[in-house]
Design a protein around this motif. Sequence first.
Motif, PDB file in Angstrom:
ATOM      1  N   THR A  26      17.298   8.222   2.022  1.00  0.00           N
ATOM      2  CA  THR A  26      18.537   7.680   1.500  1.00  0.00           C
ATOM      3  C   THR A  26      18.659   6.219   1.894  1.00  0.00           C
ATOM      4  O   THR A  26      17.980   5.736   2.795  1.00  0.00           O
ATOM      5  CB  THR A  26      19.733   8.473   2.047  1.00  0.00           C
ATOM      6  N   GLY A  27      19.556   5.519   1.230  1.00  0.00           N
ATOM      7  CA  GLY A  27      19.706   4.094   1.498  1.00  0.00           C
ATOM      8  C   GLY A  27      18.994   3.270   0.461  1.00  0.00           C
ATOM      9  O   GLY A  27      18.439   3.782  -0.512  1.00  0.00           O
ATOM     10  N   LEU A  28      18.976   1.944   0.676  1.00  0.00           N
ATOM     11  CA  LEU A  28      18.423   1.024  -0.303  1.00  0.00           C
ATOM     12  C   LEU A  28      17.111   0.417   0.149  1.00  0.00           C
ATOM     13  O   LEU A  28      16.637  -0.545  -0.454  1.00  0.00           O
ATOM     14  CB  LEU A  28      19.435  -0.098  -0.589  1.00  0.00           C
ATOM     15  N   ALA A  29      16.492   0.950   1.204  1.00  0.00           N
ATOM     16  CA  ALA A  29      15.222   0.404   1.666  1.00  0.00           C
ATOM     17  C   ALA A  29      14.124   0.696   0.659  1.00  0.00           C
ATOM     18  O   ALA A  29      14.152   1.706  -0.056  1.00  0.00           O
ATOM     19  CB  ALA A  29      14.859   1.004   3.026  1.00  0.00           C
ATOM     20  N   VAL A  30      13.123  -0.181   0.615  1.00  0.00           N
ATOM     21  CA  VAL A  30      11.986   0.017  -0.271  1.00  0.00           C
ATOM     22  C   VAL A  30      11.177   1.207   0.215  1.00  0.00           C
ATOM     23  O   VAL A  30      10.895   1.347   1.406  1.00  0.00           O
ATOM     24  CB  VAL A  30      11.105  -1.251  -0.303  1.00  0.00           C
ATOM     25  N   ASP A  31      10.828   2.099  -0.715  1.00  0.00           N
ATOM     26  CA  ASP A  31      10.026   3.262  -0.325  1.00  0.00           C
ATOM     27  C   ASP A  31       8.695   2.799   0.245  1.00  0.00           C
ATOM     28  O   ASP A  31       8.039   1.915  -0.304  1.00  0.00           O
ATOM     29  CB  ASP A  31       9.791   4.159  -1.540  1.00  0.00           C
ATOM     30  N   ASN A  32       8.295   3.416   1.346  1.00  0.00           N
ATOM     31  CA  ASN A  32       7.064   3.034   2.027  1.00  0.00           C
ATOM     32  C   ASN A  32       5.890   3.743   1.357  1.00  0.00           C
ATOM     33  O   ASN A  32       5.449   4.804   1.796  1.00  0.00           O
ATOM     34  CB  ASN A  32       7.162   3.414   3.511  1.00  0.00           C
ATOM     35  N   SER A  33       5.397   3.192   0.286  1.00  0.00           N
ATOM     36  CA  SER A  33       4.314   3.828  -0.450  1.00  0.00           C
ATOM     37  C   SER A  33       3.512   2.768  -1.175  1.00  0.00           C
ATOM     38  O   SER A  33       3.965   1.646  -1.391  1.00  0.00           O
ATOM     39  CB  SER A  33       4.866   4.857  -1.445  1.00  0.00           C
ATOM     40  N   GLU A  34       2.311   3.137  -1.551  1.00  0.00           N
ATOM     41  CA  GLU A  34       1.445   2.224  -2.267  1.00  0.00           C
ATOM     42  C   GLU A  34       0.446   3.035  -3.080  1.00  0.00           C
ATOM     43  O   GLU A  34       0.273   4.242  -2.874  1.00  0.00           O
ATOM     44  CB  GLU A  34       0.711   1.290  -1.308  1.00  0.00           C
ATOM     45  N   VAL A  35      -0.192   2.369  -4.022  1.00  0.00           N
ATOM     46  CA  VAL A  35      -1.217   2.991  -4.837  1.00  0.00           C
ATOM     47  C   VAL A  35      -2.511   2.234  -4.612  1.00  0.00           C
ATOM     48  O   VAL A  35      -2.529   1.005  -4.495  1.00  0.00           O
ATOM     49  CB  VAL A  35      -0.818   3.002  -6.336  1.00  0.00           C
ATOM     50  N   GLY A  51       5.051  -6.219 -11.778  1.00  0.00           N
ATOM     51  CA  GLY A  51       6.313  -5.621 -12.201  1.00  0.00           C
ATOM     52  C   GLY A  51       6.165  -4.460 -13.163  1.00  0.00           C
ATOM     53  O   GLY A  51       7.163  -4.028 -13.760  1.00  0.00           O
ATOM     54  N   ALA A  52       4.956  -3.924 -13.343  1.00  0.00           N
ATOM     55  CA  ALA A  52       4.746  -2.812 -14.274  1.00  0.00           C
ATOM     56  C   ALA A  52       5.530  -1.579 -13.820  1.00  0.00           C
ATOM     57  O   ALA A  52       5.674  -1.316 -12.627  1.00  0.00           O
ATOM     58  CB  ALA A  52       3.262  -2.480 -14.378  1.00  0.00           C
ATOM     59  N   GLY A  99       9.397   3.927 -10.429  1.00  0.00           N
ATOM     60  CA  GLY A  99       9.720   2.593  -9.944  1.00  0.00           C
ATOM     61  C   GLY A  99       8.836   1.560 -10.599  1.00  0.00           C
ATOM     62  O   GLY A  99       8.558   1.630 -11.801  1.00  0.00           O
ATOM     63  N   SER A 100       8.385   0.616  -9.817  1.00  0.00           N
ATOM     64  CA  SER A 100       7.574  -0.478 -10.359  1.00  0.00           C
ATOM     65  C   SER A 100       6.542  -0.917  -9.328  1.00  0.00           C
ATOM     66  O   SER A 100       6.648  -0.588  -8.145  1.00  0.00           O
ATOM     67  CB  SER A 100       8.457  -1.661 -10.760  1.00  0.00           C
ATOM     68  N   LEU A 101       5.564  -1.670  -9.806  1.00  0.00           N
ATOM     69  CA  LEU A 101       4.560  -2.236  -8.920  1.00  0.00           C
ATOM     70  C   LEU A 101       5.092  -3.510  -8.286  1.00  0.00           C
ATOM     71  O   LEU A 101       5.676  -4.353  -8.962  1.00  0.00           O
ATOM     72  CB  LEU A 101       3.271  -2.539  -9.685  1.00  0.00           C
ATOM     73  N   GLY A 102       4.874  -3.641  -6.989  1.00  0.00           N
ATOM     74  CA  GLY A 102       5.260  -4.862  -6.301  1.00  0.00           C
ATOM     75  C   GLY A 102       4.054  -5.757  -6.086  1.00  0.00           C
ATOM     76  O   GLY A 102       3.336  -6.092  -7.024  1.00  0.00           O
ATOM     77  N   GLU A 103       3.820  -6.133  -4.846  1.00  0.00           N
ATOM     78  CA  GLU A 103       2.704  -7.026  -4.525  1.00  0.00           C
ATOM     79  C   GLU A 103       1.376  -6.313  -4.758  1.00  0.00           C
ATOM     80  O   GLU A 103       1.174  -5.176  -4.347  1.00  0.00           O
ATOM     81  CB  GLU A 103       2.805  -7.483  -3.078  1.00  0.00           C
ATOM     82  N   VAL A 104       0.474  -6.984  -5.463  1.00  0.00           N
ATOM     83  CA  VAL A 104      -0.853  -6.438  -5.763  1.00  0.00           C
ATOM     84  C   VAL A 104      -1.896  -7.309  -5.080  1.00  0.00           C
ATOM     85  O   VAL A 104      -1.887  -8.530  -5.213  1.00  0.00           O
ATOM     86  CB  VAL A 104      -1.117  -6.396  -7.280  1.00  0.00           C
TER      87      VAL A 104
END
Length: 304
Positions: free
Chosen positions: A61-70, A91-92, A113-118
């Motif tokens: 819960t909350g507005l923190a960025v989910d700690n995940s990556e691909v 931003g995909a 969601g979307s892709l952040g830093e790649v």
Amino acid sequence: MRLALDEHLQTGVTGLCHLWTIERPDGEVLGFTDHDCDLAVEGVIHRAGSGLTASALQQATGLAVDNSEVVGALSAAAITAEDLDAGRYDGAEVRIWLAAWAQPSERRELFRGSLGEVSRRGAAFRAELRGLAEPLGQPGGFAYTRSCSAVLGDVRCKVSLQTPGYFCDIGLQQVSDDRREFTFEALPGFDPRWFEHGRLNVLSGAAAGLSAMIRSDDLRPGGRRVVLWEGIRAPLMAGDQLRLFAGCDKQVGSCRDKFRNFNNFRGFPHVPEEDWLTSYPRSDRPATGGRRVLPIWANTNGRN
């Protein structure tokens, strides 16, 4: 679909896989799966053998960025180094599903969601996943400023950039090595600096679909020069079709004279300046609340 997957999980003998659907800003939709066969979901073929994997999704819960990556491997048939370097995945939109591979309609959405830093290293890449709640943590609202707070062409501005005179289609003639400076023989019908603060879109060639903001637009002895804030990150060749959109400096004069859009100006050009707001009482400057006529030599911003 979720209930069907729950029933499948309760059987104790399951055949599960992950599905990734990625929609790039240019509209291209790609699908990937860690199953050993291609799977079709919502009209998108999710390709097997793409080497795409995701770390454990941590959601709270909350507005923190989910700690995940691909994490994935570059492939000529899937995600290429050229497309990553060109910024086509910035931003995909991303959706991750848990599905029964024998019946892909039985699935549960794990992430949207979307892709952040790649980042890329050799033949592999790593991309940050940003959840739907991430934009809610950004500052919002509007401020009282002299300049316009709208973006040219958005729903608040209401100017249509497809109106003749607000864009120009032209073939590429000369470009610098870093693909930031473009030189044209002429752009008839468009005043100097007309495209300053505007946008350049690439319509054809290897860089088709990419765009960048225009920093300056002026006349030089060699012709008309257009400079971008950031270079196009894909190869360009003479003859590639470009589209230049008019720019707005967000000043009231430009809105009124250049775009004939003064009724939709979203700024406050008559807001007092800071020195007026911080002025203090003085015996030679009465503050009666009424209108005071200043001598012709006086500075109207409150300073003598």
